[in-house]
Design a protein around this motif. Sequence first.
Motif, short mmCIF file in Angstrom:
data_model
loop_
_atom_site.label_atom_id
_atom_site.label_comp_id
_atom_site.label_asym_id
_atom_site.label_seq_id
_atom_site.Cartn_x
_atom_site.Cartn_y
_atom_site.Cartn_z
N ALA A 148 11.99 42.96 -20.43
CA ALA A 148 11.21 42.24 -19.42
C ALA A 148 11.79 40.84 -19.19
N GLU A 149 12.33 40.25 -20.25
CA GLU A 149 12.93 38.92 -20.12
C GLU A 149 14.08 38.96 -19.10
N TYR A 150 14.79 40.07 -19.13
CA TYR A 150 15.91 40.25 -18.22
C TYR A 150 15.41 40.61 -16.82
N LEU A 151 14.41 41.52 -16.78
CA LEU A 151 13.94 42.03 -15.49
C LEU A 151 13.09 41.04 -14.70
N ARG A 152 12.51 40.06 -15.40
CA ARG A 152 11.61 39.15 -14.65
C ARG A 152 12.36 38.27 -13.66
N GLU A 153 13.65 38.23 -13.77
CA GLU A 153 14.46 37.54 -12.76
C GLU A 153 14.33 38.24 -11.42
N TYR A 154 14.07 39.57 -11.50
CA TYR A 154 14.01 40.37 -10.27
C TYR A 154 12.59 40.47 -9.72
N HIS A 155 11.61 40.49 -10.63
CA HIS A 155 10.22 40.55 -10.15
C HIS A 155 9.28 39.92 -11.17
N SER A 156 8.34 39.11 -10.65
CA SER A 156 7.46 38.37 -11.56
C SER A 156 6.51 39.28 -12.34
N ILE A 157 6.34 40.51 -11.85
CA ILE A 157 5.42 41.43 -12.54
C ILE A 157 5.84 41.64 -14.01
N PHE A 158 7.12 41.50 -14.28
CA PHE A 158 7.61 41.74 -15.65
C PHE A 158 7.20 40.63 -16.62
N ASN A 159 6.67 39.52 -16.06
CA ASN A 159 6.16 38.44 -16.93
C ASN A 159 5.06 38.93 -17.85
N VAL A 160 4.34 39.96 -17.38
CA VAL A 160 3.18 40.45 -18.13
C VAL A 160 3.60 40.93 -19.54
N PHE A 161 4.85 41.34 -19.68
CA PHE A 161 5.34 41.83 -20.98
C PHE A 161 5.49 40.69 -22.00
N GLN A 162 5.39 39.46 -21.51
CA GLN A 162 5.51 38.32 -22.43
C GLN A 162 4.16 38.04 -23.10
N TYR A 163 3.08 38.52 -22.48
CA TYR A 163 1.75 38.20 -23.01
C TYR A 163 1.41 39.00 -24.25
N ILE A 164 0.94 38.28 -25.26
CA ILE A 164 0.60 38.94 -26.53
C ILE A 164 -0.56 39.92 -26.34
N THR A 165 -1.57 39.51 -25.57
CA THR A 165 -2.73 40.40 -25.38
C THR A 165 -2.29 41.72 -24.76
N PHE A 166 -1.44 41.66 -23.74
CA PHE A 166 -0.96 42.86 -23.06
C PHE A 166 -0.18 43.75 -24.04
N ARG A 167 0.73 43.10 -24.78
CA ARG A 167 1.57 43.90 -25.70
C ARG A 167 0.74 44.46 -26.85
N ALA A 168 -0.27 43.70 -27.30
CA ALA A 168 -1.12 44.21 -28.41
C ALA A 168 -1.88 45.45 -27.96
N ILE A 169 -2.40 45.40 -26.73
CA ILE A 169 -3.15 46.56 -26.21
C ILE A 169 -2.22 47.78 -26.12
N TYR A 170 -1.02 47.57 -25.55
CA TYR A 170 -0.14 48.72 -25.36
C TYR A 170 0.52 49.17 -26.67
N ALA A 171 0.63 48.27 -27.64
CA ALA A 171 1.11 48.69 -28.97
C ALA A 171 0.07 49.64 -29.58
N THR A 172 -1.21 49.33 -29.37
CA THR A 172 -2.30 50.18 -29.87
C THR A 172 -2.22 51.56 -29.21
N VAL A 173 -2.14 51.54 -27.87
CA VAL A 173 -2.12 52.81 -27.13
C VAL A 173 -0.88 53.62 -27.50
N THR A 174 0.27 52.95 -27.61
CA THR A 174 1.52 53.67 -27.92
C THR A 174 1.42 54.35 -29.28
N ALA A 175 0.93 53.61 -30.30
CA ALA A 175 0.84 54.21 -31.64
C ALA A 175 -0.12 55.39 -31.63
N LEU A 176 -1.19 55.27 -30.84
CA LEU A 176 -2.17 56.36 -30.75
C LEU A 176 -1.53 57.59 -30.10
N VAL A 177 -0.83 57.37 -28.99
CA VAL A 177 -0.20 58.49 -28.28
C VAL A 177 0.88 59.15 -29.15
#
Length: 357
Positions: free
Chosen positions: A6-35
């Motif tokens: 996302a650090e690389y891709l955010r140059e192309y679109h601001s939407i990738f900034n969301v991957f920097q947020y701890i809350t977002f990553r914590a939620i998806y780390a939970t979902v990923t481990a569950l899946v």
Amino acid sequence: MFYYLAEYLREYHSIFNVFQYITFRAIYATVTALVISFIIGPFIIKKLKVLQVEETIREDGPPTHAIKAGTPTMGGTMILIAVSVSVLLWGNLSNFYTWVLLFVTIGMGVVGFIDDYKKVILKNPDGLRPLAKFSSQIVISTIAAFLLFYSEFDTAIAFPFFKGLSLDLGFLYIPFVVFVITGTSNAVNLTDGLDGLAIGPMTIAAGAYLVFAYFTGHMKFAEYLQIVYIPGASELAIFAGAMVGASLGFLWFNTYPAQLFMGDIGALSLGGALGTLAVITKHELVLVIVGGVFVVEALSVIFQVGSYKLRGKRIFAMAPIHHHYELKGWPEPRIIVRFWIISIILALIAMSTLKLR
Ligand code: 57M
């Protein structure tokens, strides 16, 4: 990985900034481990059955356990895979604390694996000798303690409920850390004696530490809540999230009547991870509340053994305490769910310490 991508891709679109947020990553780390757990769970259970990695039930335990013979064990493998993959996908891998936590989790997992391997595959009912097991756990937690100590980690412990009260242990912080990590690892192992009994409170405790990690590493929140601020500790919310997801995923298969047991590989590693989370988030003493069920289980064994040695009499019909209730005639699900309810209440009380000071 996604963090860097996302650090690389955010140059192309601001939407990738969301991957920097701890809350977002914590939620998806939970979902990923569950899946991951849902996907690999059935495959692992099938494989363990083919390899005959199955539980032998001790004859001196509660008689209701006899029907559990042949249940696949070492399901902790699934937990370790789900946690590690999720953390590697969603974590910021330049974070030192994440690596300390991964080291303890996998290190304790290796100790548990050797123990399980001896018991289940080599059919040696005693497994790893208690001294060898205990000293391996001490070595792993000592390495973690030294890693923290030499990274100039704050060696003061904070007291819940008392604003500003802390005690700097200096070099004694090392044995303290060893005690917390090894003690938690063993307490979780002792608790793991009924379907879902250890993994339920583990899910709840990891959830509580997700919150503690987030606040401890957030300068503004830490200042507002008057808790110790540890730069970088927020990143552990991703690890704690992965633990919540992997634990829920394991519970799916371990719930009564269990299709899978976690084995020492699961219990020792999850316990070690929880102890390390408590240390790095500077909520070490609060762990006595959050992990109250684990503490009571361990204390029941200490008191039972102590009483038997000193007075020749038992306090409980059988220790750890869950066996006591089984022998009193409580159905297994009743004990399990009541212990979960107690865990939820304890986690809420523990979280209230963020404000009650
Ligand atoms: C591991 N393991 C379970 C499973 C799990 C000092 C003494 C108190 C030690 C203690 C002990 O050995 N504890 C450590 C407990 C075992 O579960 C396996 O072990 C893994 C975890 N390490 O993942 O692979 C049994 O527990 C049951 N189980 C479930 N559902 C699950 O999801 O039903 C486990 C997971 C499984 C299954 O039956 O086989 C265990 O209990 O052994 N020892 C004891 O806990 C023993 N207590 C005792 O001896 N008490 C004495 C003294 C020494 C305090 C006393 O009260 O006088 C009891 N355990 C057994 N039989 N099995 C009593 C006798």
